[in-house]
Structure formats: structure tokens, C-alpha cells
Design a protein around this motif. Structure first.
Motif, short mmCIF file in Angstrom:
data_model
loop_
_atom_site.label_atom_id
_atom_site.label_comp_id
_atom_site.label_asym_id
_atom_site.label_seq_id
_atom_site.Cartn_x
_atom_site.Cartn_y
_atom_site.Cartn_z
N LYS A 95 1.06 -1.30 0.07
CA LYS A 95 -0.22 -0.11 0.24
C LYS A 95 0.92 1.33 -0.04
CE LYS A 95 -4.06 -1.81 2.08
NZ LYS A 95 -5.16 -1.52 3.42
N LEU A 96 1.75 1.26 0.76
CA LEU A 96 2.59 2.47 1.00
C LEU A 96 3.28 2.61 -0.39
CD1 LEU A 96 4.16 4.60 2.61
CD2 LEU A 96 5.93 2.81 3.17
N GLU A 97 3.85 1.65 -1.10
CA GLU A 97 4.44 1.85 -2.49
C GLU A 97 3.38 2.13 -3.54
OE1 GLU A 97 7.78 1.92 -4.85
OE2 GLU A 97 7.75 1.58 -2.92
N LYS A 98 2.35 1.56 -3.49
CA LYS A 98 1.36 2.01 -4.50
C LYS A 98 1.06 3.41 -4.25
CE LYS A 98 -2.12 -0.94 -5.03
NZ LYS A 98 -3.30 -1.41 -4.71
N ASN A 99 0.55 3.83 -3.12
CA ASN A 99 0.40 5.19 -2.92
C ASN A 99 1.29 6.33 -3.18
OD1 ASN A 99 -1.86 4.31 -1.49
ND2 ASN A 99 -1.12 4.78 0.57
N LYS A 100 2.53 5.99 -3.03
CA LYS A 100 3.62 6.77 -3.70
C LYS A 100 3.71 6.83 -5.22
CE LYS A 100 7.23 6.10 0.03
NZ LYS A 100 8.49 5.52 0.37
N ILE A 101 3.66 5.81 -5.82
CA ILE A 101 3.63 5.84 -7.30
C ILE A 101 2.29 6.61 -7.90
CG2 ILE A 101 3.18 4.05 -9.39
CD1 ILE A 101 4.71 2.02 -7.94
N ILE A 102 1.16 6.43 -7.20
CA ILE A 102 -0.16 6.96 -7.62
C ILE A 102 0.11 8.62 -7.37
CG2 ILE A 102 -2.60 7.44 -6.97
CD1 ILE A 102 -2.84 4.38 -6.60
N THR A 103 0.57 8.84 -6.15
CA THR A 103 0.78 10.24 -5.75
C THR A 103 1.44 10.87 -6.88
OG1 THR A 103 0.47 9.68 -3.38
CG2 THR A 103 1.54 11.79 -4.09
N ALA A 104 2.75 10.27 -7.30
CA ALA A 104 3.78 10.66 -8.27
C ALA A 104 3.05 10.88 -9.55
CB ALA A 104 5.07 9.85 -8.41
N LEU A 105 2.24 9.93 -9.91
CA LEU A 105 1.77 9.95 -11.33
C LEU A 105 0.47 11.06 -11.39
CD1 LEU A 105 0.78 8.41 -13.85
CD2 LEU A 105 -0.81 7.19 -12.56
N ILE A 106 -0.22 11.23 -10.27
CA ILE A 106 -1.17 12.32 -10.49
C ILE A 106 -0.39 13.73 -10.37
CG2 ILE A 106 -2.99 13.56 -8.67
CD1 ILE A 106 -3.56 10.76 -7.80
N ILE A 107 0.78 13.67 -9.48
CA ILE A 107 1.26 15.04 -9.61
C ILE A 107 1.77 15.40 -10.93
CG2 ILE A 107 3.63 16.21 -8.59
CD1 ILE A 107 2.83 15.02 -5.95
N VAL A 108 2.54 14.41 -11.54
CA VAL A 108 2.90 14.60 -13.09
C VAL A 108 1.72 14.70 -13.99
CG1 VAL A 108 3.90 13.26 -14.94
CG2 VAL A 108 4.90 12.94 -12.72
N ILE A 109 0.78 14.49 -13.82
CA ILE A 109 -0.33 14.51 -14.65
C ILE A 109 -0.81 16.03 -14.50
CG2 ILE A 109 -2.72 14.08 -15.09
CD1 ILE A 109 -2.27 11.18 -14.36
N ASN A 110 -0.99 16.50 -13.20
CA ASN A 110 -1.39 17.80 -13.10
C ASN A 110 -0.25 18.91 -13.58
OD1 ASN A 110 -3.53 17.31 -11.54
ND2 ASN A 110 -2.77 16.89 -9.53
N ILE A 111 0.92 18.49 -13.40
CA ILE A 111 2.18 19.50 -14.06
C ILE A 111 1.78 19.51 -15.47
CG2 ILE A 111 4.41 19.57 -14.48
CD1 ILE A 111 4.98 18.34 -11.52
N ILE A 112 1.55 18.44 -16.09
CA ILE A 112 1.45 18.48 -17.58
C ILE A 112 0.38 19.42 -18.07
CG2 ILE A 112 0.75 17.01 -19.63
CD1 ILE A 112 2.50 14.88 -18.38
N PHE A 113 -0.97 19.37 -17.26
CA PHE A 113 -1.90 20.01 -17.61
C PHE A 113 -1.91 21.28 -17.03
CE2 PHE A 113 -4.61 15.91 -18.03
CZ PHE A 113 -4.79 16.07 -19.16
N GLY A 114 -1.01 21.81 -16.13
CA GLY A 114 -0.85 22.92 -15.68
C GLY A 114 0.01 23.58 -16.70
N LEU A 115 1.12 22.99 -17.36
CA LEU A 115 1.69 23.56 -18.55
C LEU A 115 0.83 23.78 -19.73
CD1 LEU A 115 4.95 21.52 -18.28
CD2 LEU A 115 4.58 23.94 -17.59
N LEU A 116 -0.26 23.03 -19.93
CA LEU A 116 -1.16 23.41 -21.04
C LEU A 116 -2.07 24.43 -20.81
CD1 LEU A 116 -2.05 19.58 -22.21
CD2 LEU A 116 -0.92 21.46 -23.40
#
Length: 158
Positions: A53-74
Motif C-alpha cells: 500500500k505504501l509503495e502503491k500510494n507513492k506511485i499514484i501520488t507521483a503519477l497524479i502530480i505529473v499529470i497535474n503538472i502536464i495539464f498545468g503547463l497546458l
């Protein structure tokens, strides 16, 4: 005269066919997602649950942050597109085209959808700890992009 009836019939049939194709695509995605979940359940049985769970949450958190950065740049690009979206109706008679209206609303609302998606996904991620909802909301601007692509493709056939 007969060709007018055929054209009218195809004009109303085409969105229905597209709707069926979209629904079929969604069902395929859901089926693939279910298989993915079943495989993850099997993995969870063999590994330590708390570490997983700890590892999955870190991966999901990183994925969501990357997606938000991409859309923030758009976002600035989305503002420019929203400003020029009324030019969709420059051609005479284009305000009567259904696809032009869908294109207009999708492009005009794109920056607003980006802001709402980023804010709500971060709220779900960090405050409510709901990772599924955070992913769903972070990918919300993709809906506008898909709608724009479909309307451009459909409008080019007319």
C-alpha cells in the motif's frame, strides 16, 4: 430528392454510431481495468500488504502530480484556444452546425476544466486520501481533448 433523405438519415445516424463506438470503447477499457485489478489482487496476496500500500500510494501520488503538472503547463495554451474559440462561427452558416457548437464548448471550457481538475485532484489526493477519485479528476481535461478531436474528425466529413 432521395439523396436529401439519405443525407438527413446519415446526419442523424452518424452521432448514434459514434456513441455506440464510444460505449464499446468504454466497455473494453473497463474489462481491461478489471483484469488489471484482478492481477493486482493476486500480487497483493503474495506480498506484505502494508508495504504494498505504501509503495502503491507513492506511485499514484507521483503519477497524479505529473499529470497535474502536464495539464498545468497546458493551461496557457488552453487560455489562448478559449480566446479564439468564437472564431469557429466565422463562416456563414457555421452557427447551425451541431459539431461546431460542441467544439466551441469543449475548447472554451478547457482552461476551466484544467483548473477544476488540478484543484479537486489535489484535494482528493492530499486531504481526502481518495486515490481513485484523484486519478479520475486529474484526467478530466482529457475528456475535452477527446471531444475536440472527435468533433474535428466528424466535422471534416461534412
Amino acid at each position: 430528392m432521395k439523396s436529401d433523405y439519405v443525407r438527413i438519415f446519415l446526419y442523424f445516424l452518424e452521432p448514434a454510431i459514434i456513441g455506440v463506438v464510444i460505449i464499446m470503447g468504454i466497455t473494453i477499457v473497463i474489462r481491461v481495468f478489471k483484469n488489471f485489478i484482478n492481477r493486482n489482487r493476486q500480487i497483493d496476496k503474495t506480498t506484505d500488504d502494508s508495504l504494498r500500500k505504501l509503495e502503491k500510494n507513492k506511485i499514484i501520488t507521483a503519477l497524479i502530480i505529473v499529470i497535474n503538472i502536464i495539464f498545468g503547463l497546458l493551461f496557457p495554451f488552453g487560455l489562448m484556444v478559449a480566446m479564439i474559440s468564437p472564431m469557429t462561427f466565422d463562416a456563414p452558416g457555421s452557427n447551425k452546425n451541431f459539431y461546431n457548437w460542441i467544439f466551441f464548448y469543449a475548447t472554451f471550457s478547457f482552461p476551466i476544466v484544467i483548473l477544476v481538475a488540478i484543484i479537486t485532484s489535489l484535494i482528493f489526493l492530499f486531504i481526502l486520501k481518495s486515490y481513485k477519485m484523484a486519478i479520475i479528476f486529474s484526467l478530466l481535461p482529457m475528456l475535452n481533448i477527446i471531444i475536440v478531436i472527435f468533433t474535428v474528425l466528424l466535422n471534416s466529413k461534412l
